[in-house]
Design a protein around this motif. Structure first.
Motif, PDB file in Angstrom:
ATOM      1  N   ALA A 214       0.826  -1.211   0.000  1.00  0.00           N
ATOM      2  CA  ALA A 214       0.000   0.000   0.000  1.00  0.00           C
ATOM      3  C   ALA A 214       0.861   1.262   0.000  1.00  0.00           C
ATOM      4  O   ALA A 214       0.582   2.224  -0.716  1.00  0.00           O
ATOM      5  N   HIS A 215       1.920   1.265   0.815  1.00  0.00           N
ATOM      6  CA  HIS A 215       2.791   2.435   0.864  1.00  0.00           C
ATOM      7  C   HIS A 215       3.688   2.528  -0.368  1.00  0.00           C
ATOM      8  O   HIS A 215       4.111   3.628  -0.745  1.00  0.00           O
ATOM      9  N   ALA A 216       3.975   1.396  -0.985  1.00  0.00           N
ATOM     10  CA  ALA A 216       4.710   1.429  -2.252  1.00  0.00           C
ATOM     11  C   ALA A 216       3.884   2.178  -3.297  1.00  0.00           C
ATOM     12  O   ALA A 216       4.389   3.056  -4.006  1.00  0.00           O
ATOM     13  N   VAL A 217       2.596   1.852  -3.381  1.00  0.00           N
ATOM     14  CA  VAL A 217       1.682   2.543  -4.292  1.00  0.00           C
ATOM     15  C   VAL A 217       1.544   4.009  -3.880  1.00  0.00           C
ATOM     16  O   VAL A 217       1.530   4.922  -4.724  1.00  0.00           O
ATOM     17  N   TYR A 218       1.461   4.235  -2.577  1.00  0.00           N
ATOM     18  CA  TYR A 218       1.276   5.571  -2.006  1.00  0.00           C
ATOM     19  C   TYR A 218       2.393   6.524  -2.433  1.00  0.00           C
ATOM     20  O   TYR A 218       2.138   7.584  -3.011  1.00  0.00           O
ATOM     21  N   PHE A 219       3.642   6.132  -2.176  1.00  0.00           N
ATOM     22  CA  PHE A 219       4.751   7.027  -2.473  1.00  0.00           C
ATOM     23  C   PHE A 219       5.056   7.108  -3.968  1.00  0.00           C
ATOM     24  O   PHE A 219       5.526   8.140  -4.452  1.00  0.00           O
ATOM     25  N   ALA A 220       4.792   6.035  -4.696  1.00  0.00           N
ATOM     26  CA  ALA A 220       4.981   6.079  -6.146  1.00  0.00           C
ATOM     27  C   ALA A 220       4.012   7.087  -6.770  1.00  0.00           C
ATOM     28  O   ALA A 220       4.392   7.888  -7.633  1.00  0.00           O
ATOM     29  N   THR A 221       2.755   7.054  -6.318  1.00  0.00           N
ATOM     30  CA  THR A 221       1.750   8.002  -6.802  1.00  0.00           C
ATOM     31  C   THR A 221       2.100   9.425  -6.382  1.00  0.00           C
ATOM     32  O   THR A 221       2.005  10.376  -7.167  1.00  0.00           O
ATOM     33  N   TYR A 222       2.517   9.572  -5.129  1.00  0.00           N
ATOM     34  CA  TYR A 222       2.896  10.882  -4.591  1.00  0.00           C
ATOM     35  C   TYR A 222       3.995  11.537  -5.426  1.00  0.00           C
ATOM     36  O   TYR A 222       3.875  12.693  -5.842  1.00  0.00           O
ATOM     37  N   GLU A 223       5.069  10.799  -5.686  1.00  0.00           N
ATOM     38  CA  GLU A 223       6.194  11.368  -6.414  1.00  0.00           C
ATOM     39  C   GLU A 223       5.829  11.663  -7.870  1.00  0.00           C
ATOM     40  O   GLU A 223       6.248  12.677  -8.438  1.00  0.00           O
ATOM     41  N   ALA A 224       5.025  10.790  -8.476  1.00  0.00           N
ATOM     42  CA  ALA A 224       4.644  10.980  -9.877  1.00  0.00           C
ATOM     43  C   ALA A 224       3.786  12.233 -10.044  1.00  0.00           C
ATOM     44  O   ALA A 224       4.018  13.054 -10.947  1.00  0.00           O
ATOM     45  N   VAL A 225       2.774  12.393  -9.176  1.00  0.00           N
ATOM     46  CA  VAL A 225       1.885  13.554  -9.265  1.00  0.00           C
ATOM     47  C   VAL A 225       2.633  14.833  -8.889  1.00  0.00           C
ATOM     48  O   VAL A 225       2.477  15.876  -9.537  1.00  0.00           O
ATOM     49  N   LYS A 226       3.445  14.744  -7.852  1.00  0.00           N
ATOM     50  CA  LYS A 226       4.217  15.913  -7.411  1.00  0.00           C
ATOM     51  C   LYS A 226       5.148  16.403  -8.531  1.00  0.00           C
ATOM     52  O   LYS A 226       5.249  17.604  -8.787  1.00  0.00           O
ATOM     53  N   HIS A 227       5.821  15.466  -9.192  1.00  0.00           N
ATOM     54  CA  HIS A 227       6.722  15.834 -10.287  1.00  0.00           C
ATOM     55  C   HIS A 227       5.944  16.425 -11.455  1.00  0.00           C
ATOM     56  O   HIS A 227       6.360  17.429 -12.053  1.00  0.00           O
ATOM     57  N   ALA A 228       4.800  15.825 -11.777  1.00  0.00           N
ATOM     58  CA  ALA A 228       3.993  16.310 -12.894  1.00  0.00           C
ATOM     59  C   ALA A 228       3.495  17.730 -12.662  1.00  0.00           C
ATOM     60  O   ALA A 228       3.332  18.509 -13.610  1.00  0.00           O
ATOM     61  N   MET A 229       3.275  18.081 -11.387  1.00  0.00           N
ATOM     62  CA  MET A 229       2.780  19.417 -11.042  1.00  0.00           C
ATOM     63  C   MET A 229       3.905  20.405 -10.745  1.00  0.00           C
ATOM     64  O   MET A 229       3.657  21.537 -10.314  1.00  0.00           O
ATOM     65  N   GLY A 230       5.157  19.981 -10.955  1.00  0.00           N
ATOM     66  CA  GLY A 230       6.289  20.881 -10.765  1.00  0.00           C
ATOM     67  C   GLY A 230       6.710  21.079  -9.331  1.00  0.00           C
ATOM     68  O   GLY A 230       7.328  22.095  -8.992  1.00  0.00           O
ATOM     69  N   GLY A 231       6.403  20.102  -8.474  1.00  0.00           N
ATOM     70  CA  GLY A 231       6.715  20.246  -7.053  1.00  0.00           C
ATOM     71  C   GLY A 231       8.117  19.841  -6.661  1.00  0.00           C
ATOM     72  O   GLY A 231       8.467  19.896  -5.476  1.00  0.00           O
ATOM     73  N   ASN A 232       8.939  19.406  -7.598  1.00  0.00           N
ATOM     74  CA  ASN A 232      10.294  18.948  -7.269  1.00  0.00           C
ATOM     75  C   ASN A 232      11.385  19.975  -7.571  1.00  0.00           C
ATOM     76  O   ASN A 232      12.560  19.644  -7.570  1.00  0.00           O
ATOM     77  N   GLN A 233      11.003  21.214  -7.804  1.00  0.00           N
ATOM     78  CA  GLN A 233      11.979  22.254  -8.084  1.00  0.00           C
ATOM     79  C   GLN A 233      12.625  22.717  -6.778  1.00  0.00           C
ATOM     80  O   GLN A 233      11.941  23.168  -5.864  1.00  0.00           O
ATOM     81  N   ALA A 234      13.936  22.593  -6.697  1.00  0.00           N
ATOM     82  CA  ALA A 234      14.659  22.949  -5.475  1.00  0.00           C
ATOM     83  C   ALA A 234      14.508  24.428  -5.164  1.00  0.00           C
ATOM     84  O   ALA A 234      14.549  25.279  -6.048  1.00  0.00           O
ATOM     85  N   GLY A 235      14.295  24.714  -3.862  1.00  0.00           N
ATOM     86  CA  GLY A 235      14.213  26.095  -3.410  1.00  0.00           C
ATOM     87  C   GLY A 235      12.876  26.757  -3.658  1.00  0.00           C
ATOM     88  O   GLY A 235      12.687  27.926  -3.343  1.00  0.00           O
ATOM     89  N   VAL A 236      11.906  26.038  -4.238  1.00  0.00           N
ATOM     90  CA  VAL A 236      10.587  26.606  -4.528  1.00  0.00           C
ATOM     91  C   VAL A 236       9.529  25.793  -3.799  1.00  0.00           C
ATOM     92  O   VAL A 236       9.514  24.566  -3.875  1.00  0.00           O
ATOM     93  N   HIS A 237       8.626  26.480  -3.087  1.00  0.00           N
ATOM     94  CA  HIS A 237       7.573  25.803  -2.339  1.00  0.00           C
ATOM     95  C   HIS A 237       6.308  25.726  -3.181  1.00  0.00           C
ATOM     96  O   HIS A 237       5.837  26.739  -3.700  1.00  0.00           O
ATOM     97  N   HIS A 238       5.744  24.516  -3.326  1.00  0.00           N
ATOM     98  CA  HIS A 238       4.542  24.305  -4.125  1.00  0.00           C
ATOM     99  C   HIS A 238       3.459  23.652  -3.253  1.00  0.00           C
ATOM    100  O   HIS A 238       3.295  22.433  -3.274  1.00  0.00           O
ATOM    101  N   PRO A 239       2.714  24.443  -2.472  1.00  0.00           N
ATOM    102  CA  PRO A 239       1.706  23.863  -1.575  1.00  0.00           C
ATOM    103  C   PRO A 239       0.605  23.098  -2.309  1.00  0.00           C
ATOM    104  O   PRO A 239       0.142  22.065  -1.833  1.00  0.00           O
TER     105      PRO A 239
END
Length: 311
Positions: A95-120
């Motif tokens: 369940a957590h494997a699916v959880y974090f895989a989904t989290y990172e994929a959606v976060k990256h798609a929405m531009g949340g992985n840019q260093a030094g920038v906060h994307h609430p």
């Protein structure tokens, strides 16, 4: 012309998940984090379940964390506090494997992985999406866990598999998912609040977003406790729905949804009833989320550094 110097291995980009952090590695980190989170504070979670069950005839009543822990250990044996943990171990990893895989994929798609920038918005949205996916897998395991946590469950179920068979035989497949909408009504805002708080606190403490165990631990604990307190009412209703098949109270057994559970709880115990078990829930969640984020970020940093070293 001078040749550009190669970057030292240590200067890996911690936030640059693709292509330096594979899906399989991400899922492995998530599975490790999930098992670590749920098993560390399991006894307090068992106490929370006992305190939330709507059963006015229960003897003794479970009214405090320390007192309830002692009551369960002294009357049913110390290991009763860990009864049902096998269901969590089996379910939490995938369940957590699916959880974090989904989290990172959606976060990256929405531009949340840019260093030094906060994307609430990216943090909250990725957390909500991750929850919907993982809860669909975890809900049946959570039902089994709570059934095995109740008083006198040893007389009804010998093991996790025995419990699953009993529920399916007597209540049907729907019993494993009757609480799913209620679970989502709790876990979606819980996760959105937790991820929003976690990303905000960790960005404030660590603007460069480098791997920092203290930041991940502290941010995870505060974010988890904050989200747990606010979503306790939905957790109480979820417990009612997941354990209704074991109740001798006909009104509890006939509750078939979130609104029905709210009406019955308000009628029986008033507004205070919606916050039953809030203390053990926060006590459980704060270290659990601290462990979860610390374990996940540790694995994430390890795999990224390993990939950078081998490339």
């Amino acid at each position: 012309m001078a040749q550009p110097t190669a970057e030292p291995v240590e200067d890996y980009d911690y936030e640059a998940l693709p292509p330096n952090f594979s899906l399989l590695q991400n899922m492995a980190a998530g599975a490790f984090a999930g098992i670590a989170e749920h098993t560390a504070m399991y006894p307090i979670d068992a106490v929370k379940t006992r305190m939330q069950i709507l059963n006015p005839t229960a003897t003794p009543a479970y009214t405090g964390v320390m007192r309830s822990t002692y009551q369960i250990a002294s009357s049913e044996g110390l290991f009763s506090l860990w009864r049902g943990m096998s269901s969590v171990i089996v379910g939490a990893g995938p369940a957590h494997a699916v959880y974090f895989a989904t989290y990172e994929a959606v976060k990256h798609a929405m531009g949340g992985n840019q260093a030094g920038v906060h994307h609430p918005l990216a943090a909250a949205s990725s957390g909500a999406a991750a929850t919907i996916a993982s809860d669909a897998f975890m809900n049946p395991f959570d039902v089994i866990k709570q059934r095995m946590q109740i008083q006198n469950s040893k007389k009804m179920y010998k093991s996790m598999v025995d419990c699953a068979r009993y529920v399916y035989k007597n209540e049907g497949l729907g019993a494993f998912y009757v609480s799913y909408p209620t679970t989502l009504s709790m876990t979606v805002p819980f996760t959105a609040l937790q991820f929003l708080a976690y990303e905000s606190i960790s960005t404030m403490m660590n603007p460069t977003k480098q791997y920092d165990p203290l930041t991940h631990c502290a941010a995870g604990a505060v974010a988890g406790g904050f989200a747990a307190g606010l979503t306790t009412p939905m957790d109480v209703i979820k417990t009612m729905l997941q354990t209704r098949g074991t109740s001798s109270d006909p009104q509890v057994r006939n509750v078939n949804g979130f609104m029905g559970g709210c009406r019955l709880l308000l009628q029986r115990e008033g507004f205070r009833g919606f916050f039953k078990g809030v203390k053990p829930r926060i006590i459980t969640t704060m270290p659990s989320t601290a462990i979860c984020w610390s374990a996940y970020e540790f694995c994430k940093a390890y795999f990224i550094k390993l990939n950078s070293t081998s490339s």
